[in-house]
Each structure stands twice: as C-alpha cells, then as structure tokens.
Write an enzyme that holds these catalytic residues in place. Structure first.
Site, PDB file in Angstrom:
ATOM      1  N   LEU A 162       0.886  -1.161   0.000  1.00 25.74           N
ATOM      2  CA  LEU A 162       0.000   0.000   0.000  1.00 25.74           C
ATOM      3  C   LEU A 162       0.920   1.205   0.000  1.00 25.74           C
ATOM      4  O   LEU A 162       1.926   1.229   0.723  1.00 25.74           O
ATOM      5  CB  LEU A 162      -0.872   0.033   1.265  1.00 25.74           C
ATOM      6  CG  LEU A 162      -2.132  -0.829   1.305  1.00 25.74           C
ATOM      7  CD1 LEU A 162      -2.847  -0.622   2.632  1.00 25.74           C
ATOM      8  CD2 LEU A 162      -3.074  -0.499   0.158  1.00 25.74           C
ATOM      9  N   ASP A 163       0.595   2.213  -0.786  1.00 23.58           N
ATOM     10  CA  ASP A 163       1.461   3.388  -0.881  1.00 23.58           C
ATOM     11  C   ASP A 163       1.632   4.057   0.479  1.00 23.58           C
ATOM     12  O   ASP A 163       0.790   3.933   1.372  1.00 23.58           O
ATOM     13  CB  ASP A 163       0.870   4.405  -1.871  1.00 23.58           C
ATOM     14  CG  ASP A 163       0.721   3.799  -3.262  1.00 23.58           C
ATOM     15  OD1 ASP A 163       1.619   3.051  -3.661  1.00 23.58           O
ATOM     16  OD2 ASP A 163      -0.293   4.063  -3.914  1.00 23.58           O
ATOM     17  N   TYR A 164       2.723   4.794   0.597  1.00 20.66           N
ATOM     18  CA  TYR A 164       3.090   5.505   1.829  1.00 20.66           C
ATOM     19  C   TYR A 164       1.916   6.310   2.393  1.00 20.66           C
ATOM     20  O   TYR A 164       1.631   6.268   3.585  1.00 20.66           O
ATOM     21  CB  TYR A 164       4.275   6.429   1.499  1.00 20.66           C
ATOM     22  CG  TYR A 164       4.794   7.248   2.651  1.00 20.66           C
ATOM     23  CD1 TYR A 164       5.534   6.648   3.670  1.00 20.66           C
ATOM     24  CD2 TYR A 164       4.571   8.626   2.717  1.00 20.66           C
ATOM     25  CE1 TYR A 164       6.025   7.409   4.728  1.00 20.66           C
ATOM     26  CE2 TYR A 164       5.060   9.383   3.761  1.00 20.66           C
ATOM     27  CZ  TYR A 164       5.786   8.773   4.767  1.00 20.66           C
ATOM     28  OH  TYR A 164       6.271   9.523   5.810  1.00 20.66           O
TER      29      TYR A 164
END
Length: 245
Positions: free
Chosen positions: A104-106
């Site tokens: 999952l993106d930052y």
C-alpha cells in the site's frame, strides 16, 4: 511443521522463492538436504532436516498470517533506508520473519496482509488471481458516471494500462466539491487509484483500502493488527486458486 512436507513447499513457505521456482532450483541441483544435493521433486523433509538453497540454510518456520490496518505515512516494507516507519514496526511481538503481501502506498491507509509464507504470498500476487481489493477514495472534484465508466474500460497512464473492476460514487459534497468513491481493483499497480483519478482530473485527497478478498477492517483501528483465522487463510487460498490459470 508437524509432518514431512514436499521440499519445494518448504522452500516456498520460507519465502525463498515461489513453489515453481523452488522446483527449478531442485532440478538444477541448487538444493541440499542434510548436506546432500537433492534433485528429486518428490523429496519430503521434516523439522529435523537441514535444508540449504544455494548454500544458505533456510529456517523452517511454521507459517503465520496477519492482517494490519496500515496507517498513512508508513512504508509497506520490512525496512527503510531513510528511517521511516515500516509495516513490521506494528507487529513487534511477532518472532517469525514476516513480510507484506504486495504494498500500500506511503500515503494510503488500510488493510494489508503480512506472512512468512512465500507460497501463499506469490499465489495472492499472481497476475490472474482476481482477488477483489476495495478502496475508498476522497476526490477533489466530483466525477460523472461517464468518467467512472472510463476507469472500468481502462485507461493508459504513462504507457501502463490501468483498469478498475468497479467504481461508484458513495457520496458527494457539492459545497466542498469533493466525492467519496468506491473503487474495486484486481491488480495493485503502483499508485494505481491515484494515477487513474489524476488522469481524469480528480486528485485523490485520501485513500484507504477497506477490503481484501473476504477480509475487512472491522474491529481494528489504524495501527492495529490481528492474526488471520485458519478459515480466512483457506478462503483466500480458494479465491486465488479459483482464478489462477
């Protein structure tokens, strides 16, 4: 590992390689059991057998499976060279060498799975597994139904084809000119939801993954985790196996 298991399965569970790649390594003579090179795919090993892959011993840990509600501002990795928080920081009591399945993106929050079972992880990340991942996006601007249809047809962004399985508006705020949109993906390409909405002209302000296959975040707050129940692991396996060619 209570009973003996196939060598390629043990290698995959240890996260060394996918089961198929493990089979090739065995055939190529890169695997030793108790100091002897083994090239037979039917070979079974138990807890007391020493397994080496390309000269490196593997730990035969029991497979474990966890679900984490990842907060925003956390890296989907086991370490970060810039010293930022990573997902495994939220599971300090877990002794096994776990890693996240996919990412999952930052700046995206929500449901992420962690395991030490490389075979299971590879199965879920297979390009044709078709496990639903449900995201909730808050967009700046309100997309029209026609624009959301474009997401389902698929759009090319920077030479990469991106496609949603489903997209619908849950609610809108005309005063703030924002919308809450549900998006379902099968893939999980880098920053996929954000890139698709950027291309349509609706930047994503907040993004959260609410469901992964049969799992949801019920009962968890950001930063909480829990082990998966055996039936949940089984359901995910079945979902992935149904769709992999």
């Amino acid at each position: 590992m209570a009973e003996k298991e196939r060598l390629q399965k043990v290698i995959a569970h240890a996260g060394v390689a996918s089961r198929r790649k493990a089979e090739q390594m065995i055939l190529d003579g890169k695997v030793k059991v108790n100091g002897e090179i083994v090239t037979e795919l039917g070979t079974k090993v138990g807890r007391n057998d020493d397994v080496e892959v390309e000269g490196v011993p593997i730990d035969k840990e029991e497979p474990v499976y966890f679900m984490l509600y990842k907060p925003r501002g956390v890296i989907s990795s086991v370490s970060d060279d810039k010293g930022r928080k990573v997902v495994t920081d939220f599971l300090p009591e877990v002794k096994e060498r776990i890693f996240p399945i996919g990412r999952l993106d930052y700046d995206t929050s929500g449901l992420i799975l962690l395991t030490n079972d490389g075979d299971f992880a590879n199965m879920l990340m297979h390009p044709s597994h078709e496990v639903n991942k449900v995201y909730i996006a808050k967009t700046k601007g309100i997309p029209t139904p026609e624009q959301l249809k474009q997401l389902k047809k698929g759009i090319t962004v920077d030479g990469e084809y991106l496609k949603a399985v489903h997209a619908k508006i849950n609610s809108t705020d005309s005063r703030k000119n924002t919308a809450i949109v549900q998006v379902i993906l099968h893939e999980g390409k880098n920053r996929q939801v954000r890139r698709m909405f950027d291309t349509l002209g609706f930047p994503v302000d907040k993004l959260k993954r609410e469901r992964y296959g049969t799992l949801d975040l019920k009962g968890l707050n950001a930063g909480d985790y829990r082990p998966l129940k055996p039936f949940e692991v089984k359901q995910l396996r079945q979902l992935a196996e149904e769709n992999v060619e």
